[in-house]
Design a protein around this motif. Structure first.
Motif, PDB file in Angstrom:
ATOM      1  N   ARG A 293       0.853  -1.187   0.000  1.00  0.00           N
ATOM      2  CA  ARG A 293       0.000   0.000   0.000  1.00  0.00           C
ATOM      3  C   ARG A 293       0.892   1.242   0.000  1.00  0.00           C
ATOM      4  N   GLU A 307      -7.029   2.315   4.210  1.00  0.00           N
ATOM      5  CA  GLU A 307      -8.083   1.478   3.629  1.00  0.00           C
ATOM      6  C   GLU A 307      -9.377   2.273   3.484  1.00  0.00           C
ATOM      7  N   LYS A 337      -6.655  -5.680   2.144  1.00  0.00           N
ATOM      8  CA  LYS A 337      -6.636  -5.518   3.590  1.00  0.00           C
ATOM      9  C   LYS A 337      -5.243  -5.778   4.164  1.00  0.00           C
TER      10      LYS A 337
END
Length: 508
Positions: A293, A307, A337
Motif C-alpha cells: 500500500r 483502507e 486488507k
C-alpha cells in the motif's frame, strides 16, 4: 577465452548497469572473459552501490560467499561486518572503485595513473572501455532547464565536453573496443549553432586529434543498423545509432544512443543486436512482487485510515469513470486488507515473466524482495492515482491526459490544462512496456503510477529496477531518493549484456 582475459575500464559508471551487463557475459567454454579493472563514479551513494556489487562479484565463487552476502541483504550483517569476513576481496573491490568517489576532469591524476597501471599489467590482452558521459547538457529536459537560466552560455557548460575526458582515456588505454552511451538528445544538441554529434563522432574516430597523444584510429559502428563499408563505416541518419531497448527484451521504452568503437587494426565486423519478436510488458516483470500500500505524506499514516480513504476513492472513481466507460461499474476497487508499505517479503513464482528474464532476474536471488518500499502521498493525489490507474485499465493501456481528468480531480496548477503538463499523472500500463525510467522518479512518483488501482501508489525502487533489468540481488545503497536516482540514471544491464556478447564474439 580465459576468465578475466579482457580488461574493462568503466567510466561514468553510475550504480554499474553497463559494467554489470558486460561482466556477466559467458564465453562458450563457460568462462567469464570480461574483468572490470576500474570503475569511476563521483556520486557517493552510486559509488557505494558500485563497490558493493564489485565485492559481490569477487566473493560469489568463494565458500560461504553467497550466504554471507544474503545475510547482509537481510540485515543480519552490517556492510562492515560483511567486508571483514572477506578482507582480500573487500580490498580488491575498493581498489576497483578507487576507494572513494572520483570525477573525471577533476581527479584525472589518480584515475589516469590507475588506468596506466592496469593497462601495463594487462599487456597485449584485449581491453575495452565502457561508459557514458553525464547527459544533463544533452537531454531535452536539461536543455529546457538551461534555457531558463539567465545568461546561460552553452560553450561554457563543461558538461557539453565531458566526452573529451572519455577521449583522454581512449588515448591512455588504446582499447580494442569502446562502448559509449548517451541520451537521444545528443543527436541534436548544439553549441554556438553547431550540432555536436558529428563533431563527437569525428573525435571518437581519431581521439589523438584532440588529446595530442599518438592514438590509433577507430571505426564507429551502429549496433542496430548494418553498413556495407566495414572499413570506414558510415550511416545515412544519426538515428541509426539509436537503440530502442524495448525491442531487445527490456520492459521499457528507453531510447539511447550507443556507439561501438573498434580499433582500426582489429579484424572482424561486429554484428547487430538480435531483435525479439515480442516486447516485454510491465505486468510480466512486476506481477510476482509483493503487493504494497502507499502511505500518507501529510497526515498520520495508519493502515485502517488508508483502507478507508482508498475505499472512498474507489467509489468516487467509479462514478467519475461511468461517463467515459460503460463497464466502469464492474471494476473491483476495494482496497486490499492489511497491506504493508515495506518489509522484506517472499517473492512468488513469476508465472508471467519470459523465461530468459526469469533466469536473469533470479540468478542467486534472495528469497525476499529488496528495496521494495512505498512512499507517502497526499490524500488528494491518492484519488488521482486511483483514477489514473483505473482509467488506464479500462482504456486498454492508455494513461489519461489532463483533458481526461474531471474538474473535480484537477490539481492546483495554473498550467494544468495548458498542455505543458498534460501527462503529469502517468500510469505505467500493465499490458505495455513502461515509459523511460528517469531520475525524476525520485521526485514525486506522478509519472510512475503502479497499474493496480487497489494498491494506489507509485513504483518502488525494486519495481523501477525490474523495469531497468537489474538482477533481484542487486543492492542499491543510500537512502530511497538516492536509490531512485541511481536506477533512473543507469544503463539496463540486460541490454548491456547483449552488447557485451557482440563485443565478445568480435574479440574471439
Amino acid at each position: 577465452m580465459e576468465t578475466g582475459e579482457v580488461l574493462v575500464i568503466d567510466l561514468f559508471a553510475g550504480p554499474g548497469g553497463l559494467g554489470e551487463g558486460v561482466s556477466s557475459c559467458v564465453h562458450e567454454n563457460g568462462n567469464k572473459p570480461f574483468q572490470i579493472g576500474v570503475s569511476v563514479e563521483k556520486e557517493p551513494s552510486a559509488h557505494k552501490t558500485l563497490t558493493t556489487r564489485a565485492f559481490y562479484r569477487k566473493i560469489i565463487e568463494t565458500e560461504d560467499g553467497l550466504s554471507s552476502y544474503q545475510s547482509y541483504l537481510y540485515n543480519e550483517l552490517t556492510r562492515s561486518e560483511l567486508f571483514d569476513r572477506f578482507p582480500i576481496q573487500a580490498a580488491e573491490a575498493q581498489q576497483e572503485t578507487l576507494f572513494k568517489p572520483h570525477a573525471l576532469g577533476a581527479d584525472n591524476k589518480d584515475i589516469h595513473e590507475r588506468i596506466r597501471e592496469l593497462v601495463n599489467a594487462h599487456g597485449e590482452k584485449p581491453k575495452v572501455v565502457i561508459g557514458g558521459p553525464p547527459c544533463q547538457a544533452y537531454s531535452m529536459a536539461g536543455r529546457s532547464r538551461n534555457a531558463g537560466i539567465k545568461d546561460y552560455v552553452a560553450k561554457k557548460d563543461l558538461r557539453h565536453f565531458l566526452y573529451k575526458e572519455y577521449l583522454k582515456v581512449l588515448s591512455i588505454a588504446q582499447p580494442d573496443v569502446f562502448i559509449m552511451e548517451n541520451v537521444r538528445g545528443i543527436l541534436s544538441a548544439k553549441v554556438d549553432g553547431e550540432i555536436m554529434f558529428p563533431r563527437i563522432l569525428k573525435d571518437l574516430r581519431s581521439p589523438g586529434r584532440i588529446t595530442k597523444i599518438a592514438t590509433p584510429r577507430y571505426k564507429v559502428f551502429s549496433l542496430v543498423v548494418g553498413t556495407e563499408n566495414v572499413n570506414n563505416p558510415s550511416y545515412d541518419d544519426p538515428t541509426d545509432f539509436l537503440i530502442k531497448a524495448e525491442n531487445y527484451g527490456v520492459p521499457q521504452a528507453r531510447h539511447r544512443v550507443i556507439l561501438l568503437g573498434v580499433r582500426a587494426d582489429v579484424e572482424g565486423v561486429p554484428r547487430t543486436l538480435a531483435r525479439r519478436k515480442r516486447q516485454t510488458t510491465v505486468d510480466q516483470v512486476l506481477s510476482d512482487l509483493p503487493k504494497l500500500r502507499s502511505g500518507f505524506s501529510k497526515r498520520k499514516d495508519e493502515v485502517k485510515e488508508w483502507e478507508r480513504a482508498v475505499s472512498k476513492n474507489g467509489t468516487q472513481v467509479k462514478k467519475l469513470l461511468r461517463k467515459q466507460f460503460k463497464n466502469a461499474q464492474d471494476l473491483d476497487l476495494k482496497p486490499f486488507k492489511r497491506l504493508n508499505r515495506s518489509e522484506i517479503q517472499p517473492v512468488t513464482h513469476p508465472e508471467k515473466m519470459p523465461i530468459h528474464l526469469i533466469q536473469w532476474y533470479r540468478n542467486n536471488a534472495p528469497t525476499s524482495v529488496l528495496n521494495h518500499e512505498t512512499r507517502g502521498h497526499m490524500e488528494s493525489d491518492l484519488l488521482r492515482y486511483a483514477f489514473s490507474a483505473a482509467y488506464t485499465k479500462l482504456s486498454g493501456g492508455t494513461s489519461p491526459k489532463a483533458r481526461d481528468f474531471p474538474d473535480a480531480l484537477a490539481p492546483e496548477h495554473e498550467n494544468w490544462k495548458s498542455g505543458a503538463h498534460a501527462d503529469r499523472f502517468r500510469t505505467q500500463a500493465a499490458n505495455k512496456c513502461s515509459t523511460t525510467v528517469t531520475s525524476h522518479i525520485s521526485k514525486d512518483g506522478h509519472y510512475f503510477i503502479h497499474y493496480d488501482p487497489k494498491q494506489c501508489r507509485s513504483l518502488t525502487v525494486r519495481e523501477a529496477a525490474r523495469l531497468q533489468t537489474f538482477p533481484d540481488n542487486y543492492k542499491f545503497e543510500g537512502n530511497r531518493t538516492q536509490q531512485y536516482v541511481q536506477v533512473g540514471n543507469a544503463v539496463p544491464p540486460y541490454l548491456a549484456q547483449q552488447i557485451g556478447k557482440v563485443v565478445l564474439e568480435l574479440l574471439s
